[in-house]
Design a protein around this motif. Structure first.
Motif, PDB file in Angstrom:
ATOM      1  N   GLY A  14       0.803  -1.219   0.000  1.00  0.00           N
ATOM      2  CA  GLY A  14       0.000   0.000   0.000  1.00  0.00           C
ATOM      3  C   GLY A  14       0.832   1.264   0.000  1.00  0.00           C
ATOM      4  O   GLY A  14       0.298   2.365  -0.080  1.00  0.00           O
ATOM      5  N   SER A  15       2.128   1.110   0.075  1.00  0.00           N
ATOM      6  CA  SER A  15       3.029   2.261   0.046  1.00  0.00           C
ATOM      7  C   SER A  15       3.033   2.875  -1.346  1.00  0.00           C
ATOM      8  O   SER A  15       2.786   2.211  -2.342  1.00  0.00           O
ATOM      9  CB  SER A  15       4.444   1.800   0.424  1.00  0.00           C
ATOM     10  N   ARG A  16       3.352   4.135  -1.450  1.00  0.00           N
ATOM     11  CA  ARG A  16       3.482   4.791  -2.753  1.00  0.00           C
ATOM     12  C   ARG A  16       4.870   4.572  -3.352  1.00  0.00           C
ATOM     13  O   ARG A  16       5.171   5.035  -4.433  1.00  0.00           O
ATOM     14  CB  ARG A  16       3.161   6.276  -2.628  1.00  0.00           C
ATOM     15  N   LEU A  17       5.722   3.847  -2.619  1.00  0.00           N
ATOM     16  CA  LEU A  17       7.083   3.589  -3.083  1.00  0.00           C
ATOM     17  C   LEU A  17       7.137   2.304  -3.902  1.00  0.00           C
ATOM     18  O   LEU A  17       6.360   1.390  -3.695  1.00  0.00           O
ATOM     19  CB  LEU A  17       8.035   3.478  -1.889  1.00  0.00           C
ATOM     20  N   TRP A  18       8.105   2.260  -4.826  1.00  0.00           N
ATOM     21  CA  TRP A  18       8.355   1.064  -5.610  1.00  0.00           C
ATOM     22  C   TRP A  18       9.582   0.365  -5.046  1.00  0.00           C
ATOM     23  O   TRP A  18      10.507   1.022  -4.567  1.00  0.00           O
ATOM     24  CB  TRP A  18       8.599   1.416  -7.064  1.00  0.00           C
ATOM     25  N   HIS A  47      11.251   7.761  -9.242  1.00  0.00           N
ATOM     26  CA  HIS A  47       9.885   7.663  -8.731  1.00  0.00           C
ATOM     27  C   HIS A  47       9.862   7.832  -7.216  1.00  0.00           C
ATOM     28  O   HIS A  47       9.060   8.600  -6.676  1.00  0.00           O
ATOM     29  CB  HIS A  47       9.261   6.315  -9.109  1.00  0.00           C
ATOM     30  N   ASN A  48      10.750   7.112  -6.533  1.00  0.00           N
ATOM     31  CA  ASN A  48      10.750   7.154  -5.068  1.00  0.00           C
ATOM     32  C   ASN A  48      11.221   8.494  -4.529  1.00  0.00           C
ATOM     33  O   ASN A  48      10.701   8.966  -3.509  1.00  0.00           O
ATOM     34  CB  ASN A  48      11.574   6.007  -4.503  1.00  0.00           C
ATOM     35  N   LYS A  50      10.657  11.353  -5.920  1.00  0.00           N
ATOM     36  CA  LYS A  50       9.477  12.208  -6.063  1.00  0.00           C
ATOM     37  C   LYS A  50       8.434  11.892  -4.995  1.00  0.00           C
ATOM     38  O   LYS A  50       7.882  12.800  -4.362  1.00  0.00           O
ATOM     39  CB  LYS A  50       8.873  12.049  -7.459  1.00  0.00           C
ATOM     40  N   ALA A  51       8.173  10.599  -4.771  1.00  0.00           N
ATOM     41  CA  ALA A  51       7.179  10.196  -3.765  1.00  0.00           C
ATOM     42  C   ALA A  51       7.576  10.647  -2.362  1.00  0.00           C
ATOM     43  O   ALA A  51       6.717  10.940  -1.534  1.00  0.00           O
ATOM     44  CB  ALA A  51       6.994   8.675  -3.806  1.00  0.00           C
TER      45      ALA A  51
END
Length: 132
Positions: A14-18, A47-48, A50-51
Motif C-alpha cells: 500500500g506504500s506509494r514507493l516502488w 519515482h521514489n 518524487k514520492a
C-alpha cells in the motif's frame, strides 16, 4: 541526522514507493543531504525520490559504496536532474569492471557510466580512505 530509505527490495504493501533489488539512502544532516547509493534503476530511484519529496537538485553529494549495478544503476537518471558538478565520493576502484557468471557465461554487473561521463557531470572524489 535523518536517514530515509529511498530504494530497497522490500516495500510496505500500500506504500506509494516502488521496490527493486538494490539500495539507496538519503541522509539529511545540518550540513546538507547525501544520497548513499542509487539503487538498481533510474526509474525506481526517480519515482521514489518524487514520492518522498526529495528534490534531486537539493542533493548536495553522492556517495557510492561500491560499483555493482544494484548500487549505481540509478546514477545516470539522477545526474540528468541533479545540479552540475555535484560531488561524488567513491573508492578509486569504481571504474574496475565487474562480472557475474551465470549459466556458463559472464555478464557485466558494474558501473554503466564511463569515467569521462562522470568527470563531465560531477566533481569526483576518489579515495580508499574514509571521507567526511
Amino acid at each position: 541526522m535523518e536517514t530515509t530509505c529511498v530504494v530497497d527490495n522490500s516495500v510496505k504493501l500500500g506504500s506509494r514507493l516502488w521496490g527493486e533489488h538494490g539500495v539507496a539512502f538519503f541522509i539529511a544532516t545540518d550540513a546538507g543531504g547525501v544520497l548513499f547509493d542509487t539503487g538498481d534503476s533510474g526509474t525506481v530511484l526517480m519515482h521514489n525520490l518524487k514520492a518522498l519529496a526529495i528534490d534531486p537538485e537539493a542533493i548536495d553529494a553522492i556517495a557510492l559504496s561500491h560499483a555493482h549495478v544494484d548500487h549505481t544503476g540509478g546514477l545516470a537518471a539522477l545526474l540528468e536532474r541533479a545540479r552540475p558538478g555535484l560531488p561524488l565520493y567513491a573508492n578509486p576502484g569504481l571504474f574496475r569492471e565487474r562480472f557475474s557468471k551465470r549459466k556458463g557465461g559472464y555478464s557485466s554487473v558494474g558501473l554503466s557510466l564511463t569515467r569521462e561521463t562522470l568527470e563531465a557531470r560531477t566533481t569526483l572524489h576518489l579515495s580508499d580512505e574514509p571521507q567526511e
